[in-house]
Design an enzyme around this catalytic site. Structure first.
Site, PDB file in Angstrom:
ATOM      1  N   GLN A 139       0.814  -1.215   0.000  1.00 26.49           N
ATOM      2  CA  GLN A 139       0.000   0.000   0.000  1.00 26.49           C
ATOM      3  C   GLN A 139       0.851   1.269   0.000  1.00 26.49           C
ATOM      4  OE1 GLN A 139      -1.545  -0.683   4.302  1.00 26.49           O
ATOM      5  NE2 GLN A 139      -1.446   1.541   4.128  1.00 26.49           N
ATOM      6  N   CYS A 145      -4.887   1.289   3.917  1.00 22.91           N
ATOM      7  CA  CYS A 145      -5.022  -0.135   4.271  1.00 22.91           C
ATOM      8  C   CYS A 145      -6.456  -0.625   4.097  1.00 22.91           C
ATOM      9  CB  CYS A 145      -4.548  -0.370   5.702  1.00 22.91           C
ATOM     10  SG  CYS A 145      -5.572   0.422   6.946  1.00 22.91           S
ATOM     11  N   HIS A 286      -5.063   0.312  12.133  1.00 22.49           N
ATOM     12  CA  HIS A 286      -4.671  -0.444  10.951  1.00 22.49           C
ATOM     13  C   HIS A 286      -5.672  -1.558  10.668  1.00 22.49           C
ATOM     14  CE1 HIS A 286      -2.050  -1.710   7.817  1.00 22.49           C
ATOM     15  NE2 HIS A 286      -1.561  -2.772   8.419  1.00 22.49           N
ATOM     16  N   ASN A 306      -0.913  -8.859   5.740  1.00 21.40           N
ATOM     17  CA  ASN A 306      -0.739  -7.411   5.778  1.00 21.40           C
ATOM     18  C   ASN A 306      -0.610  -6.886   4.342  1.00 21.40           C
ATOM     19  OD1 ASN A 306      -0.348  -4.850   6.811  1.00 21.40           O
ATOM     20  ND2 ASN A 306       1.382  -5.400   8.109  1.00 21.40           N
TER      21      ASN A 306
END
Ligand SMILES: *[C@@H]1O[C@H](CO)[C@@H](O)[C@H](O)[C@H]1NC(C)=O
Ligand SMILES: *[C@@H]1O[C@H](CO)[C@@H](O)[C@H](O)[C@H]1NC(C)=O
Ligand SMILES: *[C@@H]1O[C@H](CO)[C@@H](O)[C@H](O)[C@H]1NC(C)=O
Ligand SMILES: *[C@@H]1O[C@H](CO)[C@@H](O)[C@H](O)[C@H]1NC(C)=O
Ligand SMILES: *[C@@H]1O[C@H](CO)[C@@H](O)[C@H](O)[C@H]1NC(C)=O
Ligand SMILES: *[C@@H]1O[C@H](CO)[C@@H](O)[C@H](O)[C@H]1NC(C)=O
Length: 338
Positions: A139, A145, A286, A306
């Protein structure tokens, strides 16, 4: 008396000198290696700034890794020389919507199983190797995110529901970043995955990354309803009970979007099972995706995806301790399906 004072003064100077910590040959060599591994180049005075930061982080890393009781280890990944402000701006981007109510809709999943938390120990699932799981993305530098989480769900679910040869879909985060502001998202300045799904359901689907490529910055919306070709779709989503057994059962239908509180050790994570008390009371900042679970060395864990590339953690993934609400991951868990 005077002699004593002078001696003390001299001692103070000596101590003060060593506390200033000169750069050792070893540190200089290791920093050179760090720059090479992560292809870093700095101009002029910035080199020193980044070196100082890296040194500070390296000290945290080395101290942590020396403690045999820690269940995970840290590493000087590509984020180790960035400031905390840069971490916030480039790596995160989860903003909980005001008045978000956890509706806990997926009660049917829980009722169907009668599984207790203890009974889930020893069970395992790993969607990383599922043919519908897309490669780990990057990202950075964009606090988006939320768009990556939302997209992984659509990519996985669209692929899993189709009867085509199973190859992962690569859909457009950029479309979400450019076009979903009226659903509450703020481009690279944060958002929430359910807002992106609301947009996708309203607009009719998501374009491919090939046709609407990622730019890591907000721009003009280039998606026109009923005109731009759609490569992925979604029909509904539900928020899950704050219960990791419920989440595990819901995962039989696909990956689960979750919100977490991150900290320095999370950013510098390399491998092992992440279990960090300090992030239990942290601010949620996050979004990541639960894509599996297992038990290792007597500890239950989640496999978590992630959006920081494959050089972070274990090929882009982290194991996080299960059934302890690690980094508050159980509080805003959502499942989206086609
Ligand atoms: C779950 O437990 C309830 C109450 O004990 C029972 O009525 C139900 O049949 C159980 N369901 C299953 C699938 O075992
Ligand atoms: C989560 O749900 C399971 C299954 O109904 C139940 O056994 C367990 O006590 C719940 N956990 C919490 C923390 O509420
Ligand atoms: C996929 O194939 C199954 C069995 O052949 C069929 O029942 C189902 O409708 C198909 N799904 C789609 C989306 O075409
Ligand atoms: C998405 O598109 C961008 C821009 O073309 C490209 O750099 C990136 O590699 C693509 N992502 C994936 C996962 O293929
Ligand atoms: C389990 O313990 C072994 C030995 O300490 C270690 O090598 C391994 O990485 C551990 N597994 C996990 C998932 O942390
Ligand atoms: C988190 O907050 C709770 C309640 O305020 C407190 O009891 C606990 O000690 C805190 N934990 C940490 C790790 O700060």
């Amino acid at each position: 008396m005077k002699l004593v004072t002078i001696c003390l003064l001299w001692l103070a100077i000596l101590v003060g000198h060593s506390a200033a910590q000169e750069d050792t040959e070893d540190e200089i060599i290791k920093f050179r290696d760090f720059k090479r591994r992560h292809r870093k180049t700095y101009s002029g005075a910035l080199e020193k700034v980044h070196f100082r930061r890296w040194k500070r982080r390296k000290a945290i890393i080395d101290q942590h890794n020396l403690n045999q009781r820690n269940s995970f280890i840290l590493g000087d990944n590509g984020h180790a020389d960035l400031s905390e402000e840069e971490w916030d701006t480039y790596l995160l981007g989860l903003t909980l919507p005001k008045g978000l109510i956890n509706k806990e809709e997926v009660v049917d999943v829980l009722a169907a199983g009668n599984v207790t938390n203890r009974q889930t120990s020893g069970l395992s699932l790993d969607l990383r190797s599922n043919p519908c799981m897309p490669p780990v993305k990057i990202q950075s530098p964009c606090g988006g995110c939320w768009a990556f989480i939302a997209t992984t769900a659509v990519e996985y679910q669209t692929c899993a529901a189709s009867n085509r040869t199973r190859t992962p879909l690569i859909l457009s985060e950029q479309q979400l970043i450019d076009c979903s502001a009226s659903y509450g998202t703020k481009g690279c300045n944060g958002g929430f995955y359910s807002q992106a799904w609301d947009y996708i359901m309203a607009i009719g689907g998501q374009a491919s990354n090939a046709s609407y490529p990622y730019r890591a910055a907000v721009g003009t919306c280039n998606f026109i309803k009923d005109v731009t070709p759609v490569a992925g779709k979604l029909s509904r989503y539900s928020s899950l009970a704050r219960n990791e057994t419920a989440i595990l059962l819901a995962m039989q239908r696909g990956p689960i979007a979750v919100s977490i509180a991150t900290n320095t050790r999370f950013v510098l994570y390399r491998s092992g099972i992440f279990d960090d008390d300090a992030c239990k009371n942290g601010t949620i900042n996050h979004g990541v995706m639960l894509v599996g679970y297992g038990t290792a060395n007597g500890t239950d864990y989640w496999i978590v995806r992630n959006s920081w590339g494959t050089s972070w953690g274990m090929g882009g993934y982290i194991f996080m301790k299960r059934n302890v609400n690690a980094c508050r991951l159980a509080e805003y868990a959502f499942l989206a399906t086609v």
